[in-house]
Every structure is written in structure tokens, then in C-alpha cells.
Design a protein around this motif. Structure first.
Motif, PDB file in Angstrom:
ATOM      1  N   GLY A  43       0.814  -1.216   0.000  1.00 49.57           N
ATOM      2  CA  GLY A  43       0.000   0.000   0.000  1.00 49.57           C
ATOM      3  C   GLY A  43       0.842   1.258   0.000  1.00 49.57           C
ATOM      4  N   GLN A  44       1.907   1.265   0.791  1.00 50.36           N
ATOM      5  CA  GLN A  44       2.796   2.431   0.828  1.00 50.36           C
ATOM      6  C   GLN A  44       3.496   2.616  -0.516  1.00 50.36           C
ATOM      7  OE1 GLN A  44       5.060   1.197   4.253  1.00 50.36           O
ATOM      8  NE2 GLN A  44       4.014   2.655   5.600  1.00 50.36           N
ATOM      9  N   MET A  46       2.318   1.684  -3.462  1.00 51.34           N
ATOM     10  CA  MET A  46       1.325   2.147  -4.438  1.00 51.34           C
ATOM     11  C   MET A  46       0.956   3.607  -4.234  1.00 51.34           C
ATOM     12  SD  MET A  46      -1.216  -1.062  -4.795  1.00 51.34           S
ATOM     13  CE  MET A  46      -0.614  -2.680  -5.206  1.00 51.34           C
ATOM     14  N   GLN A  47       1.096   4.112  -3.016  1.00 46.82           N
ATOM     15  CA  GLN A  47       0.814   5.523  -2.732  1.00 46.82           C
ATOM     16  C   GLN A  47       2.071   6.382  -2.803  1.00 46.82           C
ATOM     17  OE1 GLN A  47      -1.222   5.828   1.031  1.00 46.82           O
ATOM     18  NE2 GLN A  47      -2.662   4.230   0.481  1.00 46.82           N
ATOM     19  N   GLU A  48       3.191   5.777  -3.175  1.00 49.16           N
ATOM     20  CA  GLU A  48       4.491   6.455  -3.270  1.00 49.16           C
ATOM     21  C   GLU A  48       4.866   7.140  -1.958  1.00 49.16           C
ATOM     22  OE1 GLU A  48       5.471   8.715  -6.755  1.00 49.16           O
ATOM     23  OE2 GLU A  48       4.030   7.579  -7.966  1.00 49.16           O
ATOM     24  N   LEU A  49       4.707   6.417  -0.862  1.00 47.03           N
ATOM     25  CA  LEU A  49       5.069   6.931   0.457  1.00 47.03           C
ATOM     26  C   LEU A  49       6.433   6.395   0.864  1.00 47.03           C
ATOM     27  CD1 LEU A  49       1.642   6.350   2.215  1.00 47.03           C
ATOM     28  CD2 LEU A  49       2.496   8.476   1.233  1.00 47.03           C
ATOM     29  N   PHE A  76       4.084   1.400 -10.209  1.00 47.21           N
ATOM     30  CA  PHE A  76       4.253   1.795  -8.813  1.00 47.21           C
ATOM     31  C   PHE A  76       5.694   1.610  -8.351  1.00 47.21           C
ATOM     32  CE2 PHE A  76      -0.279   0.335  -8.854  1.00 47.21           C
ATOM     33  CZ  PHE A  76      -0.843   1.596  -8.723  1.00 47.21           C
ATOM     34  N   GLU A 124      -2.076   8.684   7.624  1.00 46.35           N
ATOM     35  CA  GLU A 124      -3.074   8.664   6.565  1.00 46.35           C
ATOM     36  C   GLU A 124      -3.676  10.062   6.457  1.00 46.35           C
ATOM     37  OE1 GLU A 124      -3.924   6.107   4.522  1.00 46.35           O
ATOM     38  OE2 GLU A 124      -2.282   4.990   5.436  1.00 46.35           O
ATOM     39  N   LYS A 125      -3.805  10.524   5.241  1.00 49.18           N
ATOM     40  CA  LYS A 125      -4.411  11.833   5.028  1.00 49.18           C
ATOM     41  C   LYS A 125      -5.921  11.644   5.050  1.00 49.18           C
ATOM     42  CE  LYS A 125      -0.575  13.205   2.246  1.00 49.18           C
ATOM     43  NZ  LYS A 125       0.011  12.678   1.066  1.00 49.18           N
ATOM     44  N   LYS A 127      -9.631  12.643   4.451  1.00 49.96           N
ATOM     45  CA  LYS A 127     -10.380  13.501   3.539  1.00 49.96           C
ATOM     46  C   LYS A 127     -11.617  14.007   4.263  1.00 49.96           C
ATOM     47  CE  LYS A 127      -8.824  11.007  -0.477  1.00 49.96           C
ATOM     48  NZ  LYS A 127      -9.157  10.107  -1.535  1.00 49.96           N
TER      49      LYS A 127
END
Length: 148
Positions: A43-44, A46-49, A76, A124-125, A127
Motif C-alpha cells: 500500500g505504501q 502504491m501511494q508512493e510513500l 508503482f 493517513e491523510k 479527507k
């Protein structure tokens, strides 16, 4: 330690050499936990974290290697490959269909470093919508608020 006999040689020829901690190696993309500098989940990745942390560790350990999960799409993985190329870090993609892991990238060394924490916690951002509540859940809460 016992001397190897003919049966041991046959078993090694048929099944390959014995491996230490096979479960740990499957999880950490072929390496051991004690050799890991930094790990990123799928997940990280894929989110480029975690790019900054990865770059910092690559600067500090120029002999490190980057192992990437081959089950994650190339689009990714390519930013991480670019970072590795920038710091002249060898990177390889590990595609093992027999094992399942939640890790997407592992920065590792050839020797034990025994870092206490190798994962990164990225906030986590959240929303927010116009009602100030989180996401769709907040949207539906605002629709069904009891009348006063």
C-alpha cells in the motif's frame, strides 16, 4: 555436527540446499529481518510513500540493495527504481508465486544490522467533506441528522 551422508546429498540434489528461516525469507522478499534497513508495504509503495526515508537510508548505506515485490505493478515500482539509480543502489524485482507477503519494498544489506524498527508509519491523510466529517460516512451522517 554430524557428517553428511549419501542420503543428505540426495535430498539436497532433489530439493535444493536447506535454508535458514524460510518463513522470514518469504516475508522479507528473500532476505532476513535482521538485514533489513527499511520496509514498505504494498500500500505504501502504491501511494508512493516513504521516498524520503528510503533516500536517507540509501545515502547512509551505499552498499545496500533494494528488493521490490514483483507482484506490484511496474508503474508503482518505477519511482523507487529511479531513487535507487540516483544513489547507485542495486535493485531487483522478486517474483515468487509460492509465497505471499504484504511488503512491497525492502532495503537490505548483506550483513546483519539489527535495527529495532524497519517499518515506517505514515500518517493517513483524512479527507474531509463540507460538513467537517470524514469521507462518505460523514456525508451520510449529515443527511440523516435528527431534526432539532
Amino acid at each position: 555436527m554430524k557428517k553428511p551422508n549419501m542420503e543428505d546429498y540426495l535430498q539436497e540434489g532433489i530439493y535444493g540446499s536447506r535454508e535458514t528461516k524460510p518463513g522470514e525469507r518469504k516475508k522479507f522478499l528473500g532476505t532476513l529481518r535482521e538485514r533489513a534497513l527499511l520496509t514498505l508495504t504494498k500500500g505504501q509503495v502504491m501511494q508512493e510513500l516513504g521516498n524520503e526515508e528510503l533516500a536517507e537510508n540509501m545515502k547512509q548505506y551505499p552498499e545496500a540493495k533494494l528488493l521490490l515485490n514483483g507482484n506490484v505493478s511496474y508503474r508503482f515500482l518505477s519511482p523507487y527504481m529511479d531513487i535507487a539509480d540516483k544513489y547507485n543502489i542495486h535493485h531487483t524485482t522478486i517474483s515468487n508465486q509460492e509465497s505471499e507477503t504484504d511488503l512491497g519494498a525492502v532495503l537490505t544489506l548483506d550483513y546483519a544490522i539489527e535495527k529495532e524498527t524497519v517499518t515506517i508509519e505514515v500518517e493517513e491523510k483524512e479527507k474531509k467533506d463540507s460538513t467537517g466529517e470524514n469521507g462518505m460516512k460523514g456525508f451520510f451522517k449529515s443527511l440523516f441528522k435528527p431534526s432539532e
